[in-house]
Design a protein around this motif. Structure first.
Motif, PDB file in Angstrom:
ATOM      1  N   GLY A 129      58.559  20.678  18.471  1.00 30.68           N
ATOM      2  CA  GLY A 129      59.217  21.202  19.450  1.00 30.68           C
ATOM      3  C   GLY A 129      58.473  20.975  20.708  1.00 30.68           C
ATOM      4  O   GLY A 129      59.108  20.618  21.890  1.00 30.68           O
ATOM      5  N   ALA A 130      57.099  21.214  20.604  1.00 26.42           N
ATOM      6  CA  ALA A 130      56.170  21.028  21.884  1.00 26.42           C
ATOM      7  C   ALA A 130      55.931  19.675  22.236  1.00 26.42           C
ATOM      8  O   ALA A 130      55.724  19.506  23.507  1.00 26.42           O
ATOM      9  CB  ALA A 130      55.031  22.077  21.804  1.00 26.42           C
ATOM     10  N   ALA A 131      55.720  18.956  21.446  1.00 28.26           N
ATOM     11  CA  ALA A 131      55.063  17.625  21.604  1.00 28.26           C
ATOM     12  C   ALA A 131      56.097  16.683  22.404  1.00 28.26           C
ATOM     13  O   ALA A 131      55.290  15.961  23.311  1.00 28.26           O
ATOM     14  CB  ALA A 131      54.577  16.973  20.341  1.00 28.26           C
ATOM     15  N   ILE A 132      57.255  16.896  22.131  1.00 27.75           N
ATOM     16  CA  ILE A 132      58.149  15.966  22.998  1.00 27.75           C
ATOM     17  C   ILE A 132      58.273  16.177  24.399  1.00 27.75           C
ATOM     18  O   ILE A 132      58.202  15.185  25.166  1.00 27.75           O
ATOM     19  CB  ILE A 132      59.629  16.118  22.185  1.00 27.75           C
ATOM     20  CG1 ILE A 132      59.528  15.674  20.963  1.00 27.75           C
ATOM     21  CG2 ILE A 132      60.575  15.285  23.106  1.00 27.75           C
ATOM     22  CD1 ILE A 132      59.384  14.297  20.583  1.00 27.75           C
ATOM     23  N   PRO A 133      58.502  17.512  24.836  1.00 30.24           N
ATOM     24  CA  PRO A 133      58.557  17.493  26.373  1.00 30.24           C
ATOM     25  C   PRO A 133      57.272  17.232  27.068  1.00 30.24           C
ATOM     26  O   PRO A 133      56.997  16.869  27.881  1.00 30.24           O
ATOM     27  CB  PRO A 133      58.791  19.000  26.621  1.00 30.24           C
ATOM     28  CG  PRO A 133      58.832  19.508  25.261  1.00 30.24           C
ATOM     29  CD  PRO A 133      58.913  18.668  24.306  1.00 30.24           C
ATOM     30  N   ILE A 134      55.767  17.442  26.185  1.00 32.11           N
ATOM     31  CA  ILE A 134      54.718  17.244  26.594  1.00 32.11           C
ATOM     32  C   ILE A 134      54.672  15.727  26.880  1.00 32.11           C
ATOM     33  O   ILE A 134      54.181  15.350  27.993  1.00 32.11           O
ATOM     34  CB  ILE A 134      53.557  17.860  25.844  1.00 32.11           C
ATOM     35  CG1 ILE A 134      53.582  19.358  25.861  1.00 32.11           C
ATOM     36  CG2 ILE A 134      52.237  17.329  26.282  1.00 32.11           C
ATOM     37  CD1 ILE A 134      52.608  20.009  24.930  1.00 32.11           C
ATOM     38  N   LEU A 135      54.870  14.986  26.102  1.00 28.27           N
ATOM     39  CA  LEU A 135      54.965  13.564  25.849  1.00 28.27           C
ATOM     40  C   LEU A 135      55.745  12.880  26.884  1.00 28.27           C
ATOM     41  O   LEU A 135      55.097  12.070  28.062  1.00 28.27           O
ATOM     42  CB  LEU A 135      55.280  13.076  24.795  1.00 28.27           C
ATOM     43  CG  LEU A 135      54.935  11.931  24.282  1.00 28.27           C
ATOM     44  CD1 LEU A 135      55.393  11.637  22.532  1.00 28.27           C
ATOM     45  CD2 LEU A 135      55.923  10.539  24.894  1.00 28.27           C
ATOM     46  N   VAL A 136      57.168  13.630  27.304  1.00 30.26           N
ATOM     47  CA  VAL A 136      57.776  12.621  27.972  1.00 30.26           C
ATOM     48  C   VAL A 136      57.502  13.210  29.412  1.00 30.26           C
ATOM     49  O   VAL A 136      57.485  12.346  30.424  1.00 30.26           O
ATOM     50  CB  VAL A 136      59.367  13.632  28.064  1.00 30.26           C
ATOM     51  CG1 VAL A 136      60.291  13.228  29.126  1.00 30.26           C
ATOM     52  CG2 VAL A 136      59.939  12.951  26.644  1.00 30.26           C
ATOM     53  N   ASN A 137      56.928  14.312  29.899  1.00 26.68           N
ATOM     54  CA  ASN A 137      56.502  14.655  31.158  1.00 26.68           C
ATOM     55  C   ASN A 137      55.090  13.947  31.532  1.00 26.68           C
ATOM     56  O   ASN A 137      54.983  13.567  32.674  1.00 26.68           O
ATOM     57  CB  ASN A 137      56.250  16.126  31.289  1.00 26.68           C
ATOM     58  CG  ASN A 137      57.635  16.960  31.618  1.00 26.68           C
ATOM     59  OD1 ASN A 137      58.526  16.704  32.589  1.00 26.68           O
ATOM     60  ND2 ASN A 137      58.475  17.555  30.698  1.00 26.68           N
ATOM     61  N   SER A 138      54.188  13.733  30.385  1.00 26.50           N
ATOM     62  CA  SER A 138      53.079  13.104  30.975  1.00 26.50           C
ATOM     63  C   SER A 138      53.387  11.684  31.154  1.00 26.50           C
ATOM     64  O   SER A 138      52.917  10.897  32.291  1.00 26.50           O
ATOM     65  CB  SER A 138      52.213  13.018  29.699  1.00 26.50           C
ATOM     66  OG  SER A 138      51.970  14.294  29.155  1.00 26.50           O
ATOM     67  N   MET A 139      54.511  11.136  30.608  1.00 26.47           N
ATOM     68  CA  MET A 139      54.852   9.906  30.753  1.00 26.47           C
ATOM     69  C   MET A 139      55.300   9.646  32.242  1.00 26.47           C
ATOM     70  O   MET A 139      54.938   8.836  32.988  1.00 26.47           O
ATOM     71  CB  MET A 139      56.041   9.387  29.738  1.00 26.47           C
ATOM     72  CG  MET A 139      56.354   8.001  29.939  1.00 26.47           C
ATOM     73  SD  MET A 139      57.272   7.755  28.405  1.00 26.47           S
ATOM     74  CE  MET A 139      58.871   8.190  28.665  1.00 26.47           C
TER      75      MET A 139
END
Lengths: 249, 255
Positions: A129-139
């Motif tokens: 749940g948490a990794a996806i928004p973190i990844l997308v926003n870092s990108m």
């Protein structure tokens, strides 16, 4: 103006609590279904004194902490890499977006099949749940870096490593933090839903158990506890975010 | 930052290649006996299960149940969310009064109310609808509120100085100017409503896509579970893509 806001908000909360307290007493609704603020508070004090409470909080918090730490530890570097290298991004973006668009809690049953009903499956749910928004926003943070800064750094002969560490990373930090804040609420939801679905201990486990026993006051105490946690965590990240924005400017 | 923007079809091809690679690796790992199909199933078996579910009508039934719950819950949250957001955006006192509740709903893991809803509404569709509604309504209300609050003050002043009435202001300035923000809220709301339907069904439904994931999961029928999961993923992707297209249109309309 500020005073006015606080006053109106407080009054409206008090009105809500009063109506909630009085309605069952007046016989308008059945307290079995709605409980009452006074009962929730009394029950809460009782619950806090038990050893079991500490154990539940410990289980839920450690599931959340491990899953969330993994999400940051993997999500941020991977997101920065994907932002930096277009080929990698085009390759991995479609599956990532597919998971992002999916209600990720639908993965819960299969995660249980893979990892069992213990803590590992909740850690995994929090992580997904948490990794996806973190990844997308870092990108997105890397991709949003001002091009002129990169050009300037390069024309002063900065090495790729220096460009990354001194320009790209600091400039994408606000976006990374935003991702962490978005991931936070999804992580909290993940722990609770995961524990409610299948578990042996934890706050979500208690919510489900008291719910099926119709003990509304116990149930509501745990609901408020989790909400308070979610609210406090989100507010502190937001405060950090605002601080970063102001220093960035 | 995005130097060397890839031309033409290359990104699309890479995307397709990555999906194909995932399916291929998945299928071969199982065929070679590296992983047990009990845990991961395999693409060919999932495809078979999907076509069987489609022919027997089970798939359409589950889909229709979920769609109905989604439509009612999301529909209600659009009406209530926009109304509450607009009132709060227009009148300070409403905003201040609603503020603590919006904050609470925003940060609370709303699914925790599920046992109470079962008490109130019983097991099945009404509970799922209530959860769907709660999941999406705050997002829509908050975005509407922000949209109305962020209308450019200069636009309002300009309209007023040319003698616009309050009604003109609302219909000709405030509403059009806040549309992009409201539409963004509607899009985010769809994602949260989908989550609400699936999570609600995971727990206490008798039919629907989320229910069938949970049902086959409990029977350890991995293939059928993954088949339902695939449908949920496809629906999620289609919704998000479609809404992004709609949003892009509204966004260009503003300028």
């Amino acid at each position: 103006m500020l005073k006015n806001r606080v006053l109106v908000s407080t009054l409206s909360v008090i009105a809500f609590l009063a109506a909630w307290e009085i309605a069952p007493r007046a016989g308008l609704v059945d307290a079995l279904y709605t409980s009452q603020p006074s009962r929730v508070i009394v029950t809460g004090v009782e619950i806090i004194r038990t050893r079991e409470f500490l154990h539940d909080v410990y289980v839920s918090l450690s599931e959340f902490a491990i899953g969330f730490a993994l999400a940051i530890g993997i999500g941020v570097p991977l997101g920065l890499l994907l932002g930096r290298f277009a080929v990698l991004r085009h390759l991995l973006d479609p599956p990532i977006m597919a998971i992002y668009a999916t209600p990720h809690l639908a993965l819960l049953p299969i995660i249980i099949v893979w990892l069992g009903i213990g803590m590992a499956s909740k850690v995994a749910v929090v992580f997904v749940g948490a990794a996806i928004p973190i990844l997308v926003n870092s990108m997105a943070g890397v991709r949003g870096v001002e091009r002129s800064w990169l050009l300037a750094a390069r024309s002063f002969c900065a090495a790729e490593r220096q460009v990354f560490l001194k320009v790209i990373f600091p400039a994408s930090l606000p976006s990374v933090i935003l991702g962490i804040r978005l991931g936070l609420s999804r992580g909290v939801l993940g722990v609770v839903v995961g524990e409610m679905y299948q578990s042996q201990a934890g706050v979500g486990n208690k919510i489900m158990r008291y719910g099926s026993e119709f003990r509304t006051d116990h149930l509501l105490f745990y609901v408020f506890l989790v909400s308070l946690f979610g609210f406090t965590a989100a507010s502190s990240v937001r405060a950090l975010e605002e601080k970063l924005w102001t220093t960035a400017k | 930052m995005d130097n060397g923007k890839m031309k033409g079809t290359k990104p699309v091809l890479l995307g397709i290649a990555s999906f194909a690679a995932i399916l291929l690796v998945w299928e071969t790992m199982v065929r070679l006996g590296w992983v047990s199909p009990f845990f991961t199933s395999q693409p060919s078996a999932v495809a078979l299960s999907l076509s069987r579910a489609a022919r027997s009508g089970e798939l359409w039934h589950n889909f229709a149940v979920s769609l109905r719950e989604f439509a009612i819950g999301y529909g209600a949250s659009v009406v209530v969310g926009i109304l509450a957001g607009a009132l709060a955006g227009r009148f300070r006192i409403v905003e201040y009064a609603l503020d603590p509740f919006l904050w609470f709903l925003y940060s609370a893991p709303l699914i925790a109310f599920y046992p109470i809803f079962v008490l109130w509404f019983g097991l099945g569709a009404p509970t799922v609808i209530a959860i769907t509604f709660l999941f999406s309504v705050t997002q829509i209300a908050v975005n509407t509120l922000r949209g109305i609050q962020n209308v450019d003050r200069r636009l309002l002043r300009a309209a007023r100085s040319f003698g616009a009435t309050e009604r003109d202001l609302l219909w000709k300035v405030i509403l059009p100017a806040s549309v992009p923000m409201v539409v963004a809220g509607l899009r985010l709301g769809v994602g949260r409503a989908l989550m609400g339907v699936v999570v609600g069904e995971l727990f206490g439904a008798t039919a629907g896509l989320g229910h069938s994931i949970s049902y086959y999961g409990a029977l350890l029928k991995t293939t059928d579970m993954i088949a339902s999961l695939v449908v949920v993923i496809v629906v999620g992707v289609l919704c998000t893509q479609g809404l992004s297209a709609v949003e892009a249109r509204f966004d260009s309309w503003r300028t």
